[in-house]
Design a protein around this motif. Structure first.
Motif, PDB file in Angstrom:
ATOM      1  N   LEU A 593      24.353 -48.178  -5.975  1.00  0.00           N
ATOM      2  CA  LEU A 593      24.825 -47.750  -4.659  1.00  0.00           C
ATOM      3  C   LEU A 593      24.127 -46.451  -4.308  1.00  0.00           C
ATOM      4  O   LEU A 593      23.999 -45.552  -5.142  1.00  0.00           O
ATOM      5  N   SER A 594      23.665 -46.331  -3.089  1.00  0.00           N
ATOM      6  CA  SER A 594      23.042 -45.103  -2.613  1.00  0.00           C
ATOM      7  C   SER A 594      23.622 -44.763  -1.246  1.00  0.00           C
ATOM      8  O   SER A 594      23.650 -45.620  -0.359  1.00  0.00           O
ATOM      9  N   LYS A 595      24.095 -43.530  -1.095  1.00  0.00           N
ATOM     10  CA  LYS A 595      24.719 -43.124   0.166  1.00  0.00           C
ATOM     11  C   LYS A 595      24.330 -41.699   0.519  1.00  0.00           C
ATOM     12  O   LYS A 595      24.233 -40.826  -0.351  1.00  0.00           O
ATOM     13  N   THR A 596      24.124 -41.490   1.811  1.00  0.00           N
ATOM     14  CA  THR A 596      23.942 -40.149   2.344  1.00  0.00           C
ATOM     15  C   THR A 596      25.168 -39.813   3.175  1.00  0.00           C
ATOM     16  O   THR A 596      25.487 -40.524   4.134  1.00  0.00           O
ATOM     17  N   LEU A 597      25.857 -38.744   2.823  1.00  0.00           N
ATOM     18  CA  LEU A 597      27.118 -38.403   3.473  1.00  0.00           C
ATOM     19  C   LEU A 597      27.115 -36.929   3.869  1.00  0.00           C
ATOM     20  O   LEU A 597      26.606 -36.075   3.134  1.00  0.00           O
ATOM     21  N   PHE A 598      27.650 -36.657   5.040  1.00  0.00           N
ATOM     22  CA  PHE A 598      27.818 -35.289   5.500  1.00  0.00           C
ATOM     23  C   PHE A 598      29.273 -34.869   5.297  1.00  0.00           C
ATOM     24  O   PHE A 598      30.196 -35.630   5.605  1.00  0.00           O
ATOM     25  N   GLN A 599      29.462 -33.660   4.761  1.00  0.00           N
ATOM     26  CA  GLN A 599      30.797 -33.174   4.459  1.00  0.00           C
ATOM     27  C   GLN A 599      30.994 -31.797   5.096  1.00  0.00           C
ATOM     28  O   GLN A 599      30.593 -30.777   4.534  1.00  0.00           O
ATOM     29  N   PRO A 600      31.607 -31.767   6.286  1.00  0.00           N
ATOM     30  CA  PRO A 600      31.869 -30.476   6.941  1.00  0.00           C
ATOM     31  C   PRO A 600      33.082 -29.776   6.336  1.00  0.00           C
ATOM     32  O   PRO A 600      33.944 -30.411   5.703  1.00  0.00           O
ATOM     33  N   GLN A 601      33.143 -28.486   6.536  1.00  0.00           N
ATOM     34  CA  GLN A 601      34.293 -27.703   6.077  1.00  0.00           C
ATOM     35  C   GLN A 601      34.455 -26.492   6.975  1.00  0.00           C
ATOM     36  O   GLN A 601      33.530 -26.096   7.690  1.00  0.00           O
ATOM     37  N   TRP A 602      35.658 -25.909   6.966  1.00  0.00           N
ATOM     38  CA  TRP A 602      35.923 -24.750   7.818  1.00  0.00           C
ATOM     39  C   TRP A 602      36.994 -23.889   7.153  1.00  0.00           C
ATOM     40  O   TRP A 602      38.073 -24.375   6.808  1.00  0.00           O
ATOM     41  N   SER A 604      39.177 -20.315   7.859  1.00  0.00           N
ATOM     42  CA  SER A 604      39.509 -19.378   8.921  1.00  0.00           C
ATOM     43  C   SER A 604      40.641 -18.475   8.462  1.00  0.00           C
ATOM     44  O   SER A 604      41.635 -18.948   7.909  1.00  0.00           O
ATOM     45  N   ASP A 605      40.475 -17.169   8.663  1.00  0.00           N
ATOM     46  CA  ASP A 605      41.501 -16.186   8.295  1.00  0.00           C
ATOM     47  C   ASP A 605      41.778 -15.279   9.479  1.00  0.00           C
ATOM     48  O   ASP A 605      40.843 -14.761  10.108  1.00  0.00           O
ATOM     49  N   PHE A 606      43.065 -15.097   9.758  1.00  0.00           N
ATOM     50  CA  PHE A 606      43.452 -14.155  10.805  1.00  0.00           C
ATOM     51  C   PHE A 606      44.398 -13.138  10.191  1.00  0.00           C
ATOM     52  O   PHE A 606      45.427 -13.485   9.629  1.00  0.00           O
ATOM     53  N   GLU A 607      44.012 -11.856  10.304  1.00  0.00           N
ATOM     54  CA  GLU A 607      44.813 -10.769   9.740  1.00  0.00           C
ATOM     55  C   GLU A 607      45.538 -10.055  10.870  1.00  0.00           C
ATOM     56  O   GLU A 607      44.959  -9.252  11.596  1.00  0.00           O
ATOM     57  N   PHE A 608      46.830 -10.405  11.045  1.00  0.00           N
ATOM     58  CA  PHE A 608      47.622  -9.739  12.081  1.00  0.00           C
ATOM     59  C   PHE A 608      47.702  -8.247  11.782  1.00  0.00           C
ATOM     60  O   PHE A 608      47.566  -7.408  12.671  1.00  0.00           O
ATOM     61  N   ASN A 609      47.960  -7.934  10.517  1.00  0.00           N
ATOM     62  CA  ASN A 609      47.936  -6.570  10.023  1.00  0.00           C
ATOM     63  C   ASN A 609      47.776  -6.662   8.507  1.00  0.00           C
ATOM     64  O   ASN A 609      47.588  -7.755   7.969  1.00  0.00           O
ATOM     65  N   LYS A 610      47.836  -5.538   7.808  1.00  0.00           N
ATOM     66  CA  LYS A 610      47.553  -5.543   6.380  1.00  0.00           C
ATOM     67  C   LYS A 610      48.580  -6.313   5.572  1.00  0.00           C
ATOM     68  O   LYS A 610      48.327  -6.670   4.423  1.00  0.00           O
ATOM     69  N   SER A 611      49.739  -6.567   6.147  1.00  0.00           N
ATOM     70  CA  SER A 611      50.797  -7.256   5.399  1.00  0.00           C
ATOM     71  C   SER A 611      51.173  -8.599   6.029  1.00  0.00           C
ATOM     72  O   SER A 611      52.190  -9.183   5.671  1.00  0.00           O
ATOM     73  N   GLU A 612      50.350  -9.099   6.951  1.00  0.00           N
ATOM     74  CA  GLU A 612      50.646 -10.385   7.589  1.00  0.00           C
ATOM     75  C   GLU A 612      49.333 -11.121   7.853  1.00  0.00           C
ATOM     76  O   GLU A 612      48.470 -10.634   8.584  1.00  0.00           O
ATOM     77  N   THR A 613      49.164 -12.289   7.219  1.00  0.00           N
ATOM     78  CA  THR A 613      47.913 -13.028   7.332  1.00  0.00           C
ATOM     79  C   THR A 613      48.176 -14.512   7.541  1.00  0.00           C
ATOM     80  O   THR A 613      49.218 -15.046   7.158  1.00  0.00           O
ATOM     81  N   LEU A 614      47.178 -15.177   8.120  1.00  0.00           N
ATOM     82  CA  LEU A 614      47.211 -16.621   8.329  1.00  0.00           C
ATOM     83  C   LEU A 614      45.866 -17.179   7.880  1.00  0.00           C
ATOM     84  O   LEU A 614      44.810 -16.689   8.280  1.00  0.00           O
ATOM     85  N   ASN A 615      45.905 -18.206   7.012  1.00  0.00           N
ATOM     86  CA  ASN A 615      44.681 -18.778   6.451  1.00  0.00           C
ATOM     87  C   ASN A 615      44.662 -20.277   6.680  1.00  0.00           C
ATOM     88  O   ASN A 615      45.666 -20.960   6.473  1.00  0.00           O
ATOM     89  N   PHE A 616      43.496 -20.797   7.091  1.00  0.00           N
ATOM     90  CA  PHE A 616      43.344 -22.235   7.337  1.00  0.00           C
ATOM     91  C   PHE A 616      42.088 -22.736   6.623  1.00  0.00           C
ATOM     92  O   PHE A 616      41.036 -22.089   6.656  1.00  0.00           O
ATOM     93  N   ILE A 617      42.193 -23.873   5.934  1.00  0.00           N
ATOM     94  CA  ILE A 617      41.069 -24.484   5.227  1.00  0.00           C
ATOM     95  C   ILE A 617      41.020 -25.965   5.576  1.00  0.00           C
ATOM     96  O   ILE A 617      42.039 -26.661   5.502  1.00  0.00           O
ATOM     97  N   TYR A 618      39.834 -26.434   5.945  1.00  0.00           N
ATOM     98  CA  TYR A 618      39.649 -27.868   6.206  1.00  0.00           C
ATOM     99  C   TYR A 618      38.445 -28.363   5.409  1.00  0.00           C
ATOM    100  O   TYR A 618      37.426 -27.674   5.285  1.00  0.00           O
ATOM    101  N   ARG A 619      38.555 -29.578   4.847  1.00  0.00           N
ATOM    102  CA  ARG A 619      37.459 -30.214   4.130  1.00  0.00           C
ATOM    103  C   ARG A 619      37.440 -31.702   4.457  1.00  0.00           C
ATOM    104  O   ARG A 619      38.485 -32.346   4.578  1.00  0.00           O
ATOM    105  N   LEU A 620      36.238 -32.241   4.582  1.00  0.00           N
ATOM    106  CA  LEU A 620      36.032 -33.688   4.557  1.00  0.00           C
ATOM    107  C   LEU A 620      35.281 -33.973   3.271  1.00  0.00           C
ATOM    108  O   LEU A 620      34.183 -33.462   3.058  1.00  0.00           O
ATOM    109  N   ALA A 621      35.895 -34.756   2.374  1.00  0.00           N
ATOM    110  CA  ALA A 621      35.343 -34.910   1.028  1.00  0.00           C
ATOM    111  C   ALA A 621      35.267 -36.374   0.636  1.00  0.00           C
ATOM    112  O   ALA A 621      35.889 -37.249   1.248  1.00  0.00           O
ATOM    113  N   ASN A 622      34.483 -36.624  -0.401  1.00  0.00           N
ATOM    114  CA  ASN A 622      34.322 -37.967  -0.963  1.00  0.00           C
ATOM    115  C   ASN A 622      34.489 -37.893  -2.472  1.00  0.00           C
ATOM    116  O   ASN A 622      33.998 -36.964  -3.116  1.00  0.00           O
ATOM    117  N   THR A 623      35.169 -38.861  -3.045  1.00  0.00           N
ATOM    118  CA  THR A 623      35.279 -38.960  -4.501  1.00  0.00           C
ATOM    119  C   THR A 623      34.863 -40.362  -4.923  1.00  0.00           C
ATOM    120  O   THR A 623      35.240 -41.355  -4.278  1.00  0.00           O
TER     121      THR A 623
END
Length: 886
Positions: A593-602, A604-623
């Motif tokens: 089997l031979s395959k060419t696959l694209f796997q995007p990822q993202w 993102s971190d938003f720091e409201f202040n030093k004691s409040e944060t929001l983190n987002f992670i996205y992956r498209l993966a293959n196993t």
């Protein structure tokens, strides 16, 4: 229960009259709030306790001072002159605002200059002076950590700081037994600890920190000066009823150039010395820059406390060392030996659910398991200069697992007794080389990693029974007794390489490029035979059994990541191009089997202040499937299960998204941590099941049927005077398509667990922690099942007469099925410890399972089975132990 709650309410009302609360704002000279400013209240008399606060994003702080005590309150902030407020014992001050003046200089750190020096704050580092928070009665590091603000230690030895898990444990800047926390918190003597550093975004390579985006949180234990260049630690011995015993030693030697640690343990009370997380580290030998391949070695029996057995004997020894051999070269490593013997016993009532019938099975299982493990690891750390770093790490691991298992199975159709003897010898060798270099202009950095791993596993199984079994699935010949021999040989060899370039365009834009290749080779050989009375052999290969598979998977990839920052928002999108080549060779068919696959990822971190944060992670993966899933001949799995692989399987493809929010506000005493995750498989490999009574035939099928999994877990805690209230939850919703006996259904497997707890947060009071949790589980498929659970936990610790410490823990759990039938168990442990101040001797009396329960009960369900299980446990253990401090 009601008396305890009444007592807590009484203490709460009593505390109102025993505290003096001061609130206010810390700002600069033009009223800009100084977020994360430190406010330290130093008592000027012996009957007072040190207090501190950290200002929130609006500069607000709250101090709860002991009433009737004189305090010197100091506010400090980077590049500002400290301001001091003196609070007299009879003071009526309830509000005070600090206005700090700039020094005009940029300082690298804040140092609170008092006798105790309780806190030193840097950008990513907080240093605690332990003696400012502990009372001196602590025995191990764990008890000290539990008294530091924002630090929690669970029963498995995991440490969290402000809701974030510690992933690396260091002592004097050196990795402690691979960096796991359990060995450290349960073995390092409390009287050896001077300061504790908490380092966020930790990276062993200093110049890589700006570009590595490390999410690791490290904890570094700094020792007292009098503990350096001397051997310190403790030795413990205990004896108890029914020949229960314990021997334990933790010995340490630290000097500027040489560090040596030894931990030894022998016990038969079900206590494990290291956790599953530690085990994953000890299976190391893999660079953190490369994702490790799945290991075939099963070492679960070595980890976690296990009293859910009728007998448990454990021997453990570990040696850790670090030597600065030359000016630019240091050598470190560890050796581990573990020998565990366990006897377990369980009774199960199983209902096998099929489309048109139900088969009932009463199962009694007795199991003897002996596991022996040896690990040797060595690491070379070479620093040619301050802008270049080399690592070499090698590890050898060997284990043997011998299992004797007897199952008595009684169904509404027949009765069988099965005896299984399993032996598995496993050997693995892993090594890697890392090279990191920062170039002269500091805008360019490169990393090159090569990783190699080899595993050889040879499990052998023998099944014995006096009656035919798996009728129609295995080709048995009639005999007085039936003996089946199975031999497996599994070899894995992989070589991975990666080159990554980091380009810092400016402070707001980075560009990273990656190139790499992962190559894996596996061989999978199985054979099943019936050993017939008289010496003849019935080889199952003529009936489609026996596998001989050669497996090659190569993954060549290129990637690009762009990191940019807009105000408080940091993003890092990336795209990876993968070229996969899969080849399998087996007698019945060759496949490629031979395959060419694209796997995007993202990211993102938003720091409201030093004691409040929001983190987002996205992956498209293959196993891609493992070699055993592609083996298209039959394999005997257990006394009632046969498996056949599928040589035409391809890759699974899935979307993964995670959102994490954290907030800590010391002014309001609130801490919030929440995480939501979503996974969706668009190409799915799932076993099709043929069920006949209790007999199962499984084979994997690749489909376009989607699988979705939603998970949410989080906690909210609020400090109310000298109590902390906490609400936590863990929720999951899993939907998938399952084929059972040629009938395809949409299945839902959902779980919800909500808990509420209250604990005291004042070191002059007893430590009390009460928790109640409610759980719900639902399954909907061919049939529907619902379960509920109610759990209560209580922990109590009190110090009395200065030298005595008493502990009590209690737990109960009630499980209820969808027919409103329930089972219940409760257990309790207690101990009393005595140690005179400055005495090297510690005396302790411990009682585990003081209610002497015989077994634990629980319900479970799967796609086709509902099970009520009764697991027998160790009896009451009464142990008297003596420890001696060196």
């Amino acid at each position: 229960m009601y008396r305890i709650l009444y007592y807590l309410l009484f203490l709460t009302s009593f505390s109102f009259s025993q505290t003096h609360t001061i609130t206010g704002v810390v700002s600069d000279s033009i009223n800009n709030p100084l977020e994360s400013a430190n406010i330290i209240a130093l008592p000027k008399s012996e009957n007072g306790t040190l207090k501190f606060a950290i200002a929130d994003n609006k500069g607000r702080y709250r101090l709860e001072l002991d009433k009737g005590v004189k305090y010197e309150v100091t506010a400090s902030y980077i590049s500002f002159i400290e301001e001091v407020l003196v609070v007299e014992p009879n003071s009526t001050i309830t509000t005070h605002n600090f206005k700090l003046k700039s020094t005009g200089q940029k300082l690298k750190e804040i140092v609170i200059k008092h006798e105790y020096k309780p806190i030193i704050v840097k950008k990513d580092t907080i240093t605690y002076d332990v003696k400012a928070f502990a009372n001196g009665n602590e025995r191990k590091l764990k008890e000290q950590l539990e008294k530091l603000p924002g630090v929690e230690v669970d029963k498995k030895g995991n440490v969290t700081v402000q809701g974030k898990k510690v992933t690396k444990m260091l002592v004097e800047g050196k990795s402690f037994f691979g960096g796991g926390s359990k060995l450290a918190v349960e073995n390092i003597p409390a009287d050896a600890v001077d300061k504790i550093e908490v380092i966020d975004h930790f990276n062993e390579v200093g110049f890589m920190k700006q570009v590595s985006d490390s999410d690791e949180l490290a904890m570094n234990i700094k020792l007292k000066e009098d503990k350096k260049k001397f051997i310190f630690g403790d030795i413990e011995a205990g004896v108890g009823n029914n020949e229960f015993n314990l021997l334990h030693a933790g010995l340490f030697y630290y000097s500027p150039k040489t560090n040596v640690s030894f931990i030894g343990d022998m016990n038969n009370i079900g206590r494990s010395t290291f956790s599953f997380e530690d085990l994953m580290r000890f299976q190391g030998g893999v660079s953190s820059f490369l994702s490790g391949r799945k290991s075939f070695t099963n070492l679960y029996s070595f980890v976690n406390d296990n009293t859910d057995v009728v007998q448990n004997k454990s021997q453990f020894g570990a040696l850790n060392f670090s030597v600065d051999a030359f000016k630019k070269l240091s050598v470190s490593g560890y050796g581990i030996f573990s020998n565990v013997f366990m006897q377990s016993k369980a009774e199960s009532n199983n209902e096998y659910l099929q489309s048109n019938s139900v088969t009932f099975e009463n199962q009694l299982q007795n199991n003897d398991n002996r596991s022996v493990l040896g690990i040797g690891n060595i690491k070379l750390d070479y620093n040619p200069n301050n802008k270049e770093k080399w690592y070499y790490n090698a590890q050898y691991q060997s284990s043997a697992n011998d299992i004797n298992n007897v199952i008595n199975s009684v169904t509404n159709l027949n009765e069988n007794t099965f005896k299984t003897i399993s032996q598995a010898d496993n050997v693995s060798v892993k090594q890697y080389v890392e090279w990191h270099k920062q170039y002269n202009n500091s805008n360019h950095t490169t990393t090159f990693v090569v990783n190699q791993a080899y595993e050889n596993n040879t499990p052998e199984n023998l099944w014995f029974t006096d009656q035919p079994f798996l009728s129609g699935l295995i080709p048995l010949q009639t005999d007085d007794n039936y003996t089946i021999e199975q031999i497996k040989k599994v070899k894995n060899n992989s070589v991975d390489a990666m080159f990554k370039h980091y380009w810092i365009i400016n402070n707001f834009n980075h560009l990273y490029s990656v190139a790499g290749n992962n190559y894996g080779y596996s061989s999978f050989i199985t054979s099943e035979k019936q050993l017939i009375t008289g010496g003849t052999i019935n080889d199952f290969s003529s009936a489609g059994f026996g596998n001989d598979v050669r497996y090659n998977l190569n993954d060549a990839y290129l990637g690009m990541e762009y990191k940019f920052k807009i105000g408080k928002w940091t993003n890092k999108p990336g795209i990876y191009w993968h070229w996969y080549q899969l080849k399998t060779n087996q007698p019945s068919a060759d496949y490629s089997l031979s395959k060419t696959l694209f796997q995007p990822q993202w990211n993102s971190d938003f720091e409201f202040n030093k004691s409040e944060t929001l983190n987002f992670i996205y992956r498209l993966a293959n196993t891609f499937p493992e070699v055993s899933q592609l083996a298209n001949q039959y394999t005997l799995q257990s006394y009632n299960s046969v498996f056949r692989g599928n040589a035409l399987l391809e890759n699974e493809r899935y979307h993964s998204a995670n959102l994490r929010y954290s907030k800590m506000n010391m002014y309001r005493g609130i801490m919030i941590n929440a995480m939501a995750s979503f996974n969706k498989k668009v190409k799915t490999t799932r076993n099709e099941i043929e069920l006949d009574g209790i007999n199962q035939f499984n084979t994997p099928i690749l489909t376009d049927n989607p699988e979705t999994n939603w998970r949410f877990n989080g906690s909210v805690s609020k400090k109310i005077y000298r109590f902390t209230l906490k609400l936590d939850g863990n929720l999951s919703w899993f939907n998938y398509i399952q084929t059972l006996n040629s009938i395809t259904t949409s299945n839902d497997r959902n779980n919800q667990n909500i808990g509420v707890s209250v604990k005291t947060s004042y070191k002059k009071w007893p430590d009390i922690n009460l928790r109640y949790s409610k759980g719900f589980s639902q399954f909907s498929g061919i049939t529907k099942s619902n379960f509920q659970s109610d759990g209560f936990n209580a922990d109590f610790e009190v110090t009395f007469l200065k030298d005595w410490i008493y502990k009590l823990s209690y737990e109960n759990l009630r499980n209820t099925n969808n027919n409103n039938q329930d089972n219940f168990f409760e257990t309790a442990n207690t101990s009393i410890r005595h140690q005179k101040k400055n005495s090297p001797f510690v005396f302790e009396l411990t009682v585990n399972n003081m209610l002497n329960i015989k077994a634990k009960n629980d319900y479970s369900f799967s796609d086709f089975m509902i099970s009520e299980r009764r697991t027998f446990v160790l009896p009451r253990v009464i142990l008297f132990s003596v420890s001696y401090k060196l």
